[in-house]
Scaffold this motif. Structure first.
Motif, PDB file in Angstrom:
ATOM      1  N   THR A  53      14.938  32.195 -33.919  1.00 49.44           N
ATOM      2  CA  THR A  53      15.862  32.600 -32.867  1.00 49.44           C
ATOM      3  C   THR A  53      16.988  31.570 -32.743  1.00 49.44           C
ATOM      4  OG1 THR A  53      16.025  33.351 -30.568  1.00 49.44           O
ATOM      5  CG2 THR A  53      14.696  31.415 -30.957  1.00 49.44           C
ATOM      6  N   ARG A  54      17.948  31.896 -31.863  1.00 50.08           N
ATOM      7  CA  ARG A  54      19.090  30.997 -31.660  1.00 50.08           C
ATOM      8  C   ARG A  54      18.766  29.990 -30.564  1.00 50.08           C
ATOM      9  NH1 ARG A  54      22.648  30.370 -35.337  1.00 50.08           N
ATOM     10  NH2 ARG A  54      23.004  32.608 -35.547  1.00 50.08           N
ATOM     11  N   LEU A  55      19.051  28.739 -30.816  1.00 53.58           N
ATOM     12  CA  LEU A  55      18.919  27.723 -29.776  1.00 53.58           C
ATOM     13  C   LEU A  55      20.257  27.685 -29.048  1.00 53.58           C
ATOM     14  CD1 LEU A  55      17.385  24.194 -30.232  1.00 53.58           C
ATOM     15  CD2 LEU A  55      19.377  24.562 -28.829  1.00 53.58           C
ATOM     16  N   GLU A  56      20.251  28.083 -27.797  1.00 53.43           N
ATOM     17  CA  GLU A  56      21.525  28.230 -27.096  1.00 53.43           C
ATOM     18  C   GLU A  56      22.032  26.939 -26.483  1.00 53.43           C
ATOM     19  OE1 GLU A  56      20.482  31.592 -24.634  1.00 53.43           O
ATOM     20  OE2 GLU A  56      21.325  32.965 -26.143  1.00 53.43           O
ATOM     21  N   ARG A 115      20.578  21.095 -33.221  1.00 54.71           N
ATOM     22  CA  ARG A 115      21.817  21.176 -32.444  1.00 54.71           C
ATOM     23  C   ARG A 115      21.873  22.471 -31.646  1.00 54.71           C
ATOM     24  NH1 ARG A 115      26.194  19.174 -37.016  1.00 54.71           N
ATOM     25  NH2 ARG A 115      24.919  17.392 -37.677  1.00 54.71           N
ATOM     26  N   ALA A 116      22.637  22.430 -30.555  1.00 59.32           N
ATOM     27  CA  ALA A 116      22.893  23.669 -29.832  1.00 59.32           C
ATOM     28  C   ALA A 116      23.627  24.595 -30.793  1.00 59.32           C
ATOM     29  CB  ALA A 116      23.728  23.399 -28.594  1.00 59.32           C
ATOM     30  N   GLY A 117      23.228  25.868 -30.838  1.00 58.70           N
ATOM     31  CA  GLY A 117      23.836  26.816 -31.754  1.00 58.70           C
ATOM     32  C   GLY A 117      23.006  27.036 -33.011  1.00 58.70           C
ATOM     33  N   ASP A 118      22.010  26.164 -33.227  1.00 54.42           N
ATOM     34  CA  ASP A 118      21.210  26.271 -34.450  1.00 54.42           C
ATOM     35  C   ASP A 118      20.302  27.501 -34.446  1.00 54.42           C
ATOM     36  OD1 ASP A 118      21.941  24.321 -36.199  1.00 54.42           O
ATOM     37  OD2 ASP A 118      20.580  22.792 -35.390  1.00 54.42           O
ATOM     38  N   TRP A 119      20.001  27.944 -35.645  1.00 52.26           N
ATOM     39  CA  TRP A 119      19.015  29.001 -35.873  1.00 52.26           C
ATOM     40  C   TRP A 119      17.700  28.278 -36.116  1.00 52.26           C
ATOM     41  CZ3 TRP A 119      18.726  33.863 -34.787  1.00 52.26           C
ATOM     42  CH2 TRP A 119      17.907  34.740 -35.501  1.00 52.26           C
ATOM     43  N   VAL A 120      16.733  28.443 -35.203  1.00 50.65           N
ATOM     44  CA  VAL A 120      15.531  27.621 -35.275  1.00 50.65           C
ATOM     45  C   VAL A 120      14.258  28.449 -35.378  1.00 50.65           C
ATOM     46  CG1 VAL A 120      16.493  25.650 -34.020  1.00 50.65           C
ATOM     47  CG2 VAL A 120      15.397  27.508 -32.737  1.00 50.65           C
TER      48      VAL A 120
END
Ligand code: AMP
Ligand code: ZN
Length: 705
Positions: free
Chosen positions: A331-334, A390-395
């Motif tokens: 998912t996306r890390l917002e 980082r913020a925005g990363d796909w994790v």
């Protein structure tokens, strides 16, 4: 399944990688089995083990003498006495795919010289995610319980096992010698309750039900185990004086008839398709079982065939664990938020685009600390191959049991160009004070102390929690509300509520959730807690490193509030006798002592503590259950090697009898118990004329011999 990268390894590379894997796996085993605190997920552990096995298959001559593939669990902890298993407790081979299941069956048929389509019944049952325990019954009476340890030698946890309700103390109609084996585990519900209690009391939080079960069983004080809701499923056996049955399923039925709980999802299958269908049925029920399972175990049913199939070094040939796929999702890390805790710790939290992981919607994950975000462990070694978060990363998010989810991996190919390295704040986001990181500490902390609203609120929540002041009607929610309204800014304010807002019963009444009656009840409940035992008060202050046990030790050491104030004030002189005195308390280390001193000597904190004490009647510490013990009130020091018990056990027992156990010999010492190898402490005791006893004499004194 083989990794193409590995097949291209040179010998040199393979050797280096095998070394690295051995190190990682040893550490993982220790964290998991000895510390009950895993650092990597089960899926990651399995991946490392598989990688190790693949390399060993490609480079058999490079296999290490201490290869991780030959190890079961970890060596038993020294805190327990040891039990050599009459029959080793082994591990299970794994299957990860339907193909692996076919393989398992074909391999066994081949080994037995059977045709490829020969009948071979196999039982299938859930693989319970707990820890295994071996129970030895002699003539129907429970004589001994032992953990698996390294498979050959386990830990003696007999007293602990006796507190578990599912474990019958006596059996009728059992073989003279019967070792019953099975899994100790904790249900999801009991796990959540336990962690809630731990949270309320400032105790250690468990990562998942399995760690909670292991940590609860492996207690030096069985009375603690008794308070933990452990359960037990029987599924196997060790030494037997007479066979239980002719088949696996028959033996399980027999265990059930003897009074053990056995798993109702056990099913006898005739073919691979049936096994896989049962596996899928169990997987579909997984989320609703109420306890953790991590796969399905298949066992050849005919015990005569089991006997013929026998064992490889650490696993039976006749059984295999078909593992469930890991609970993973991308998912996306917002955003990365920082939360501030009671001791000022800045804890980073990942805000995620909601995603379902193993049946649960997840929108937050812990990021531990700044090193973790940067892709390093506490020793500066890369984790996630050094990838930062980082913020925005796909994790990739994973859950192990019921825990707070964690971030397993980052997909760099999906990183937006705009994503920036996360700058861990050096100021507290709540109060703006400097946030500093001490040498050797993974955590950065706000230095704002009482001026930091986040710390103040967390401290207040701790103050009213169950093991602290435990004021009825005043929980975390109410404390937050009162703090927001400025009615309570420090603990002392709680006891001034009636006086300051007495007429304010009316004010309270007008608020949400408060009626005249409940407001009055609250004031009464507060008054009821004005009288408080010293140990509880110390714990309530929420001093870093000073948990419930330490608070008890400090209270017993000083006895009264006045003596405590006097002691910790003078102890600020680190070269003086008060510092030495505080440090001589067994169980209080220098770090804890320093933390106490800081809390009591920092002027504004001290003033706040004094304001609180002014509102209270503080009961001196009393030793319990001590009236007729010959060592009540005596100061005892243990030194040298003890033979019948560990040092930790000796200490707990002595304290139960009302003795004060100290780590160093001084003029105040009454008894030195010296085992073989006693050194300077014995010399000093002799010089001071302190009574010196050997272990045997000590046991006689306390009536144990
Ligand atoms: P592992 O240590 O992961 O290789 O797996 C072996 C362990 O699985 C055993 O030591 C048991 O603790 C555990 N286990 C859980 N459920 C079962 C079961 N139904 N049959 C056999 N072992 C089980
Ligand atoms: Zn702050």
């Amino acid at each position: 399944m083989s990794d193409p990268e590995i097949s291209r390894f040179t010998e040199e590379e393979a050797r280096t990688e095998l070394d690295r894997l051995a190190g990682l796996l040893t550490r993982a085993n220790e964290n998991y089995h000895l510390k009950d605190a895993p650092e990597i997920s089960d899926a990651e552990y399995d991946r490392l083990k598989r990688r190790n096995a693949e390399l060993e298959a490609l480079f058999p001559h490079l296999k290490r003498g201490d290869s991780p593939s030959e190890q079961v669990g970890a060596k038993p902890s020294d805190a327990f006495s040891k039990v050599t298993h009459a029959v080793p407790m082994l591990s299970l081979g794994n299957a990860f795919s339907d193909e692996d299941v076919w393989d398992f069956l074909q391999r066994n048929r081949r080994y037995l010289g059977l045709a490829n389509d020969a009948q071979m019944a196999v039982s299938a049952e859930p693989k319970i995610d707990g820890l295994s325990l071996s129970l030895r019954y002699i003539n129907g009476a429970l004589e001994q319980a032992a953990t698996r340890g390294d498979g050959a030698v386990g830990e003696n946890v007999t007293a602990n096992a006796r507190t578990i309700k599912d474990i019958p103390p006596a059996l009728s109609g059992a073989p003279d010698v019967l070792e019953v084996r099975g899994e100790v585990y904790m249900s999801h519900e009991d796990f959540a309750d336990l962690n809630e209690r731990q949270q309320a009391t400032g105790g250690k939080l468990f990562a998942n039900p399995r760690n909670a079960a292991a940590g609860s069983l492996r207690q030096l004080d069985a009375e603690i185990t008794r308070t933990r809701p452990l359960r037990f499923f029987a599924y196997a056996w060790g030494e037997l004086s007479a066979p239980l049955a002719e088949t696996q399923t028959g033996a399980i039925k027999r265990l059930k008839d003897l009074g053990f709980r056995t798993n109702p999802l056990t099913h006898l299958c005739e073919t691979a398709d049936e096994l896989i269908a049962h596996y899928q049925r169990i997987e579909a029920q997984r989320a609703t079982l109420g306890y953790d399972i991590d796969g399905v175990v298949y066992k050849v049913d005919d015990l005569a065939l089991q006997e013929r199939l026998g064992f490889r070094s650490t696993t039976p040939r006749w059984a295999v664990a078909h593992k469930f796929p890991a609970e993973l999702a991308w998912t996306r890390l917002e955003a990365i938020d920082i939360q501030v805790g009671r001791t000022g710790a800045l804890s980073p939290v990942a805000r995620l685009a909601p995603v379902t992981v193993g049946g649960v919607v997840v929108s937050n994950a812990t990021l531990h600390n700044e090193d973790y975000i940067a892709g390093r462990d506490s020793k500066g070694q890369p984790i996630r191959d050094g990838k930062d978060i980082r913020a925005g990363d796909w994790v990739q998010v994973y859950r192990a049991g019921d825990v707070i989810p964690k971030i397993a991996d980052v997909d760099l190919s999906q990183r937006p160009d705009s994503a920036e390295t996360f700058e861990f704040p050096h100021r507290c986001p709540e109060c703006g004070s400097a946030a500093v990181r001490d040498e050797g500490d993974a955590v950065r902390r706000c230095t704002g102390g009482l001026i930091c609203p986040a710390q103040a609120v967390e401290k207040l929540k701790h103050f009213v929690s169950r093991s602290a002041f435990d004021i009825e009607g005043l929980g975390a929610r109410q404390v937050e509300q009162f703090y927001r309204d400025g009615w309570i800014t420090e603990p002392a304010d709680i006891f001034r509520l009636r006086e300051k807002y007495g007429s304010g019963v009316r004010q309270l009444r007008n608020r949400e959730g408060w009626g005249e009656k409940s407001a009055g009840n609250l004031f009464d409940a507060i008054d009821e807690k004005r009288t408080i035992p010293l140990a509880r008060l110390i714990f309530s202050l929420g001093i870093r490193y000073v948990g419930e046990a330490a608070s008890g030790l400090v209270a017993l050491h000083y006895g009264t509030w006045e003596a405590l104030l006097e002691g910790v004030t003078s102890a600020a002189d680190l070269s003086g006798p008060a510092w030495e005195d505080l440090n001589s308390v067994d169980g209080i280390g220098a770090v804890m002592a320093q933390s106490l001193i800081t809390a009591f000597n920092q002027p504004s904190e001290r003033a706040s503590i004094e304001r609180l004490a002014g509102q209270l009647v503080i009961l001196p510490a009393e030793r319990v259950g001590t009236a007729d013990s010959p060592v009540t009130g005596k100061t005892v020091v243990f030194t040298g090697t003890l033979e019948t018990m560990t040092r930790a056990e000796a200490k707990v027992r002595a304290e139960k009898l009302g003795a004060k156990v100290s780590g160093s010999v001084s003029a105040k010492t009454d008894i030195l118990v010296a085992g073989p190898g006693a050194g300077s402490k014995a010399t000093k005791a002799n010089a001071l004329g302190v009574t010196v006893l050997d272990e045997e004499a000590w046991l006689r004194l306390i009536g144990d011999r």
